[in-house]
Design an enzyme around this catalytic site. Structure first.
Site, PDB file in Angstrom:
ATOM      1  N   LYS A  15       0.843  -1.205   0.000  1.00  0.00           N
ATOM      2  CA  LYS A  15       0.000   0.000   0.000  1.00  0.00           C
ATOM      3  C   LYS A  15       0.877   1.254   0.000  1.00  0.00           C
ATOM      4  CE  LYS A  15       0.793   1.668   4.312  1.00  0.00           C
ATOM      5  NZ  LYS A  15       1.688   2.710   4.542  1.00  0.00           N
ATOM      6  N   PRO A  99       9.377  -4.434  -0.628  1.00  0.00           N
ATOM      7  CA  PRO A  99      10.537  -4.066   0.187  1.00  0.00           C
ATOM      8  C   PRO A  99      10.181  -4.026   1.676  1.00  0.00           C
ATOM      9  CG  PRO A  99      10.298  -2.561  -1.671  1.00  0.00           C
ATOM     10  CD  PRO A  99       9.071  -3.438  -1.667  1.00  0.00           C
ATOM     11  N   ALA A 101      10.448  -2.937   5.706  1.00  0.00           N
ATOM     12  CA  ALA A 101      10.633  -1.709   6.499  1.00  0.00           C
ATOM     13  C   ALA A 101      10.695  -0.493   5.576  1.00  0.00           C
ATOM     14  CB  ALA A 101      11.879  -1.806   7.367  1.00  0.00           C
ATOM     15  N   ALA A 102       9.681  -0.371   4.748  1.00  0.00           N
ATOM     16  CA  ALA A 102       9.717   0.587   3.654  1.00  0.00           C
ATOM     17  C   ALA A 102       8.587   1.608   3.700  1.00  0.00           C
ATOM     18  CB  ALA A 102       9.641  -0.182   2.333  1.00  0.00           C
ATOM     19  N   ALA A 105       3.741  -1.295   4.192  1.00  0.00           N
ATOM     20  CA  ALA A 105       2.903  -2.223   4.961  1.00  0.00           C
ATOM     21  C   ALA A 105       3.080  -3.685   4.559  1.00  0.00           C
ATOM     22  CB  ALA A 105       1.426  -1.827   4.885  1.00  0.00           C
ATOM     23  N   GLY A 106       4.297  -4.054   4.183  1.00  0.00           N
ATOM     24  CA  GLY A 106       4.553  -5.438   3.748  1.00  0.00           C
ATOM     25  C   GLY A 106       4.165  -6.474   4.792  1.00  0.00           C
ATOM     26  N   SER A 108       2.202  -6.161   7.474  1.00  0.00           N
ATOM     27  CA  SER A 108       0.753  -6.122   7.759  1.00  0.00           C
ATOM     28  C   SER A 108      -0.024  -6.817   6.647  1.00  0.00           C
ATOM     29  CB  SER A 108       0.262  -4.672   7.845  1.00  0.00           C
ATOM     30  OG  SER A 108       0.979  -3.970   8.820  1.00  0.00           O
ATOM     31  N   SER A 109       0.425  -6.618   5.420  1.00  0.00           N
ATOM     32  CA  SER A 109      -0.277  -7.210   4.292  1.00  0.00           C
ATOM     33  C   SER A 109      -0.104  -8.732   4.275  1.00  0.00           C
ATOM     34  CB  SER A 109       0.248  -6.577   3.005  1.00  0.00           C
ATOM     35  OG  SER A 109      -0.604  -6.891   1.960  1.00  0.00           O
ATOM     36  N   ASP A 141      -2.407  -1.440  10.706  1.00  0.00           N
ATOM     37  CA  ASP A 141      -2.678  -1.394   9.255  1.00  0.00           C
ATOM     38  C   ASP A 141      -3.317  -2.682   8.734  1.00  0.00           C
ATOM     39  OD1 ASP A 141      -1.776   1.160   8.811  1.00  0.00           O
ATOM     40  OD2 ASP A 141       0.222   0.569   8.121  1.00  0.00           O
TER      41      ASP A 141
HETATM   42  P1  ATP Z   1       4.292  -0.040   7.703  1.00  0.00           P
HETATM   43  O1  ATP Z   1       4.116   0.630   6.379  1.00  0.00           O
HETATM   44  O2  ATP Z   1       3.061  -0.762   8.211  1.00  0.00           O
HETATM   45  O3  ATP Z   1       4.979   0.823   8.735  1.00  0.00           O
HETATM   46  P2  ATP Z   1       6.703  -1.224   6.791  1.00  0.00           P
HETATM   47  O4  ATP Z   1       6.544  -1.439   5.315  1.00  0.00           O
HETATM   48  O5  ATP Z   1       7.414   0.037   7.176  1.00  0.00           O
HETATM   49  O6  ATP Z   1       5.289  -1.276   7.452  1.00  0.00           O
HETATM   50  P3  ATP Z   1       7.407  -3.976   7.211  1.00  0.00           P
HETATM   51  O7  ATP Z   1       7.942  -4.333   5.851  1.00  0.00           O
HETATM   52  O8  ATP Z   1       6.078  -4.493   7.554  1.00  0.00           O
HETATM   53  O9  ATP Z   1       7.476  -2.406   7.446  1.00  0.00           O
HETATM   54  O10 ATP Z   1       8.525  -4.482   8.261  1.00  0.00           O
HETATM   55  C1  ATP Z   1       8.762  -3.879   9.494  1.00  0.00           C
HETATM   56  C2  ATP Z   1       9.521  -4.877  10.399  1.00  0.00           C
HETATM   57  O11 ATP Z   1       8.668  -5.985  10.686  1.00  0.00           O
HETATM   58  C3  ATP Z   1      10.774  -5.446   9.744  1.00  0.00           C
HETATM   59  O12 ATP Z   1      11.890  -4.944  10.415  1.00  0.00           O
HETATM   60  C4  ATP Z   1      10.660  -6.964   9.879  1.00  0.00           C
HETATM   61  O13 ATP Z   1      11.746  -7.559  10.545  1.00  0.00           O
HETATM   62  C5  ATP Z   1       9.383  -7.220  10.656  1.00  0.00           C
HETATM   63  N1  ATP Z   1       8.506  -8.211   9.981  1.00  0.00           N
HETATM   64  C6  ATP Z   1       7.779  -9.153  10.594  1.00  0.00           C
HETATM   65  N2  ATP Z   1       7.085  -9.882   9.706  1.00  0.00           N
HETATM   66  C7  ATP Z   1       7.362  -9.383   8.493  1.00  0.00           C
HETATM   67  C8  ATP Z   1       6.940  -9.745   7.175  1.00  0.00           C
HETATM   68  N3  ATP Z   1       6.096 -10.749   6.947  1.00  0.00           N
HETATM   69  N4  ATP Z   1       7.404  -8.996   6.145  1.00  0.00           N
HETATM   70  C9  ATP Z   1       8.249  -7.955   6.387  1.00  0.00           C
HETATM   71  N5  ATP Z   1       8.694  -7.601   7.606  1.00  0.00           N
HETATM   72  C10 ATP Z   1       8.261  -8.305   8.662  1.00  0.00           C
END
Ligand code: ATP
Length: 296
Positions: A15, A99, A101-102, A105-106, A108-109, A141
């Site tokens: 997202k 990607p 921690a980007a 919402a990887g 959460s998705s 999310d």
């Molecule tokens: P948001 O947009 O909700 O803040 P994000 O895209 O910034 O999420 P994620 O990719 O969800 O961040 O990853 C954040 C942290 O969650 C990572 O440091 C990772 O170690 C941990 N994590 C736990 N499960 C997952 C997963 N299935 N995919 C990615 N990261 C995960």
């Protein structure tokens, strides 16, 4: 509970935030947000299989990610099985494309896709409302990631209103290698807001733009209050934004708490030229050209 499917493939869509506003801090310390969410076709793929060895087992194409209770997909499987008294063995394989921690919402998705997938495999014991209530236990999310499409997200992210689909366009994602902690970003936001006039989105104007299908009004209203905060921690965000504008992007913004920057393009050739530009830079590993995802 007996499964009706032994195997299932679930898709977890990334997202972006077309807007992100923070209205204040709630008594429990959470930030009250108002944001417009949009799902993308870029997705992870999760293969779920039922087997005879009780317990959840997980594998992942990204070996840097945990495959135990630290992974949101794993936690979603445990939560669904505990809630519905499922004792079968379940294996899940996560093919990671979004990607990490980007701000996309990887995690959460992935959690949402596992909840949706297991619900289908066990004959839908959970209603959409039940799944959302389970989802919010895993992350703010997750309820949106269950819903997908274009939506207004309020409260801590759990109050959702479906919106008219955003006009069709192409979305280029560029993620710098450097990351920043989400917790740090919210803490820095709280400090910055005391001393600086932060630009807030005109969310109502964006809602009107969506209702009218007005692409120009939408792209000119893109705004994220966390962008100036994360930009201080990750200067590459400004470098990427400055490079995108002359490449013909219609609108450019950081997604979520960052650090990914997205650019919207109405014209595919212009988007492809911008993609080619970034694929020739240090940002190539974090460069993805995708489209908006609209669930049926
Ligand atoms: P948001 O947009 O909700 O803040 P994000 O895209 O910034 O999420 P994620 O990719 O969800 O961040 O990853 C954040 C942290 O969650 C990572 O440091 C990772 O170690 C941990 N994590 C736990 N499960 C997952 C997963 N299935 N995919 C990615 N990261 C995960």
């Amino acid at each position: 509970m007996k499964p009706i499917l032994q195997t299932h493939t679930a898709y977890a869509y990334a997202k972006i935030n077309l807007s992100l506003d923070i209205l204040g801090t709630l008594p429990n310390g959470y930030h009250e947000v108002r944001m417009i969410m949009q799902s993308l076709q870029l997705h992870d793929t999760i293969t779920l299989n039922i087997n005879n060895t009780p317990g959840i087992t997980m594998t992942c194409s990204d070996t840097a990610l945990p495959v135990d209770e630290h992974n949101l997909a794993y936690r979603a499987a445990v939560l669904f099985c505990t809630t519905y008294g499922i004792t079968d063995g379940i294996s899940l394989h996560l093919e990671k494309k979004i990607p990490v921690a980007a701000g996309l919402a990887g995690g959460s998705s992935d959690a949402a896709a596992v909840l949706r997938g297991l619900n289908e495999m066990y004959g839908s014991p959970a209603t959409a409302g039940d799944l959302a209530a389970l989802g919010v236990k895993l992350g703010a999310d997750v309820p949106y990631c269950l819903m997908l499409g274009t939506a207004l997200s309020e409260g801590i992210g759990e109050r959702l209103t479906a919106l008219p689909s955003a006009p069709d366009c192409h979305c280029l994602l560029v993620k710098p290698a450097a990351g920043a902690s989400t917790k740090q970003i919210y803490t820095d936001y709280d400090a910055l807001v005391q001393t600086t006039d932060i630009k807030h989105p005109d969310t109502d104007a964006l809602l009107s733009a969506l209702s009218a299908g007005d692409y120009n009004a939408l792209v000119s209203g893109l705004c994220n209050v966390l962008e100036p905060v994360t930009m201080q921690l990750v200067p590459d965000i400004a470098v990427i934004k400055n490079a995108l504008q002359p490449l013909g992007a219609d609108g450019v913004l950081m997604s979520g708490s960052g650090p990914t920057v997205f650019a919207l393009f109405s014209d595919l050739d212009t988007a492809k030229r911008a993609e080619a530009h970034f694929l020739a830079t240090e940002y190539a590993p974090g460069t993805f050209l995708t489209n908006l995802y609209k669930p049926e």
